[in-house]
Motif scaffolding. Structure first.
Motif, PDB file in Angstrom:
ATOM      1  N   PRO A  89       0.815  -1.224   0.000  1.00 10.00           N
ATOM      2  CA  PRO A  89       0.000   0.000   0.000  1.00 10.00           C
ATOM      3  C   PRO A  89       0.847   1.273   0.000  1.00 10.00           C
ATOM      4  N   GLY A  90       2.032   1.192   0.597  1.00  6.55           N
ATOM      5  CA  GLY A  90       2.928   2.343   0.548  1.00  6.55           C
ATOM      6  C   GLY A  90       3.333   2.663  -0.879  1.00  6.55           C
ATOM      7  N   ARG A  91       3.658   1.638  -1.633  1.00  6.79           N
ATOM      8  CA  ARG A  91       4.036   1.848  -3.031  1.00  6.79           C
ATOM      9  C   ARG A  91       2.844   2.319  -3.858  1.00  6.79           C
ATOM     10  N   MET A  92       1.649   1.847  -3.530  1.00 12.95           N
ATOM     11  CA  MET A  92       0.452   2.330  -4.232  1.00 12.95           C
ATOM     12  C   MET A  92       0.243   3.817  -3.953  1.00 12.95           C
ATOM     13  N   THR A  93       0.523   4.233  -2.745  1.00 11.81           N
ATOM     14  CA  THR A  93       0.383   5.648  -2.400  1.00 11.81           C
ATOM     15  C   THR A  93       1.430   6.476  -3.125  1.00 11.81           C
ATOM     16  N   VAL A  94       2.648   5.947  -3.225  1.00  9.64           N
ATOM     17  CA  VAL A  94       3.697   6.611  -4.004  1.00  9.64           C
ATOM     18  C   VAL A  94       3.232   6.792  -5.451  1.00  9.64           C
ATOM     19  N   ALA A  95       2.677   5.721  -6.020  1.00 14.80           N
ATOM     20  CA  ALA A  95       2.209   5.772  -7.405  1.00 14.80           C
ATOM     21  C   ALA A  95       1.079   6.786  -7.557  1.00 14.80           C
ATOM     22  N   ALA A  96       0.166   6.803  -6.589  1.00 15.90           N
ATOM     23  CA  ALA A  96      -0.957   7.747  -6.659  1.00 15.90           C
ATOM     24  C   ALA A  96      -0.458   9.185  -6.655  1.00 15.90           C
ATOM     25  N   LYS A 144       3.861  -2.294  -8.521  1.00 10.99           N
ATOM     26  CA  LYS A 144       4.839  -3.347  -8.813  1.00 10.99           C
ATOM     27  C   LYS A 144       5.945  -2.852  -9.744  1.00 10.99           C
ATOM     28  N   GLY A 145       5.759  -1.669 -10.289  1.00 13.32           N
ATOM     29  CA  GLY A 145       6.705  -1.149 -11.270  1.00 13.32           C
ATOM     30  C   GLY A 145       7.935  -0.524 -10.636  1.00 13.32           C
ATOM     31  N   GLU A 146       8.936  -0.294 -11.468  1.00 13.48           N
ATOM     32  CA  GLU A 146      10.221   0.232 -10.986  1.00 13.48           C
ATOM     33  C   GLU A 146      10.082   1.603 -10.323  1.00 13.48           C
ATOM     34  N   ALA A 147       9.235   2.452 -10.876  1.00 12.69           N
ATOM     35  CA  ALA A 147       9.128   3.816 -10.363  1.00 12.69           C
ATOM     36  C   ALA A 147       8.599   3.836  -8.933  1.00 12.69           C
ATOM     37  N   ALA A 148       7.559   3.048  -8.657  1.00 16.41           N
ATOM     38  CA  ALA A 148       6.975   3.021  -7.316  1.00 16.41           C
ATOM     39  C   ALA A 148       7.921   2.359  -6.320  1.00 16.41           C
ATOM     40  N   VAL A 149       8.558   1.279  -6.752  1.00 16.63           N
ATOM     41  CA  VAL A 149       9.524   0.602  -5.883  1.00 16.63           C
ATOM     42  C   VAL A 149      10.667   1.545  -5.528  1.00 16.63           C
ATOM     43  N   ALA A 150      11.198   2.210  -6.554  1.00 22.27           N
ATOM     44  CA  ALA A 150      12.302   3.141  -6.327  1.00 22.27           C
ATOM     45  C   ALA A 150      11.858   4.329  -5.478  1.00 22.27           C
ATOM     46  N   GLY A 151      10.630   4.790  -5.699  1.00 26.11           N
ATOM     47  CA  GLY A 151      10.129   5.920  -4.923  1.00 26.11           C
ATOM     48  C   GLY A 151       9.985   5.594  -3.449  1.00 26.11           C
ATOM     49  N   PHE A 152       9.458   4.416  -3.159  1.00 26.30           N
ATOM     50  CA  PHE A 152       9.307   3.988  -1.766  1.00 26.30           C
ATOM     51  C   PHE A 152      10.673   3.849  -1.100  1.00 26.30           C
ATOM     52  N   ASP A 153      11.600   3.236  -1.814  1.00 26.08           N
ATOM     53  CA  ASP A 153      12.956   3.069  -1.261  1.00 26.08           C
ATOM     54  C   ASP A 153      13.643   4.422  -1.071  1.00 26.08           C
ATOM     55  N   ALA A 154      13.418   5.336  -2.003  1.00 25.93           N
ATOM     56  CA  ALA A 154      14.014   6.672  -1.892  1.00 25.93           C
ATOM     57  C   ALA A 154      13.449   7.409  -0.684  1.00 25.93           C
ATOM     58  N   ASN A 155      12.157   7.221  -0.410  1.00 27.05           N
ATOM     59  CA  ASN A 155      11.561   7.839   0.778  1.00 27.05           C
ATOM     60  C   ASN A 155      12.241   7.339   2.048  1.00 27.05           C
TER      61      ASN A 155
END
Length: 208
Positions: A94-101, A151-162
């Motif tokens: 859900p964190g990554r979904m929020t990043v994507a949103a 599940k995509g690279e952008a959301a994964v990378a965004g969550f990790d960057a946070n």
């Protein structure tokens, strides 16, 4: 005029983030401040900031938490299960979904609030993909698309960057707000955060 923003670090299984989310969003909107959502891996932040998972904290701290949860639940006037069925849960999806949103310009404020409420008031497992998709859909978003984006690279990378940003900016708990480079920890600091947003005080800084 430069847009006013507040960086919002949290995990979607934090009861304190849940208790403070709605009033925080209302305060930010009242003062024309845009919320930049930064859901992160709080366990990784704890590892470098001296924090401990709940079960590893001294018993006196664990017991005091029960009192505070009840006090703030009643003070805020929101439903809160003291021992929710799905806690702790992995908040990464859900964190990554929020990043994507947020990256798509969607309503991350409402989505994050719905995930928090699902844990603490609705006995839902936000780590479950079908549940997470349904919650997003209930918010009027395309849940299937957000789940796929998570599940995509952008959301994964965004969550990790946070998470890395949280470490770098000396975050140590949730919720954690940073406004004008001034940190505010905890939903019980919202009065002080609003004071800062009102523009009546200058930012406080570390002594030289």
């Amino acid at each position: 005029m430069t847009e006013k923003t507040v960086d919002y670090f949290y995990t979607l299984v934090s009861p304190w983030t849940y208790l403070g989310h709605a009033p925080f969003v209302a305060i930010a909107r009242r003062h024309g401040v845009r919320i930049v959502h930064k859901p992160c891996d709080l366990g990784a932040v704890f590892a470098v900031s001296g924090g401990l998972p709940l079960g590893k904290r001294p018993i006196q701290r664990q017991n005091y938490r029960w009192y505070e949860l009840q006090r703030w639940r009643d003070f805020r006037g929101v439903p809160l299960n003291l021992k929710p069925k799905f806690f702790p849960a992995d908040a990464t999806l859900p964190g990554r979904m929020t990043v994507a949103a947020q990256s798509q310009g969607l309503d991350a404020d409402t989505l994050a609030g719905a995930f928090l409420k699902a844990v603490w008031a609705e006995e839902r497992d936000i780590a479950d993909a079908d549940t997470a998709r349904a919650i997003a859909t209930e918010c009027g978003l395309d849940g299937a698309a957000l789940l796929e984006a998570a599940k995509g690279e952008a959301a994964v990378a965004g969550f990790d960057a946070n998470t890395e940003e949280a470490k770098r900016r000396e975050v140590f708990g949730a919720p954690f707000y940073v406004y004008r480079d001034e940190p505010f920890w905890g939903q019980d600091r919202l009065d002080l955060l609003e004071r800062a947003m009102s523009g009546t005080v200058e930012p406080y800084r570390l002594p030289a």
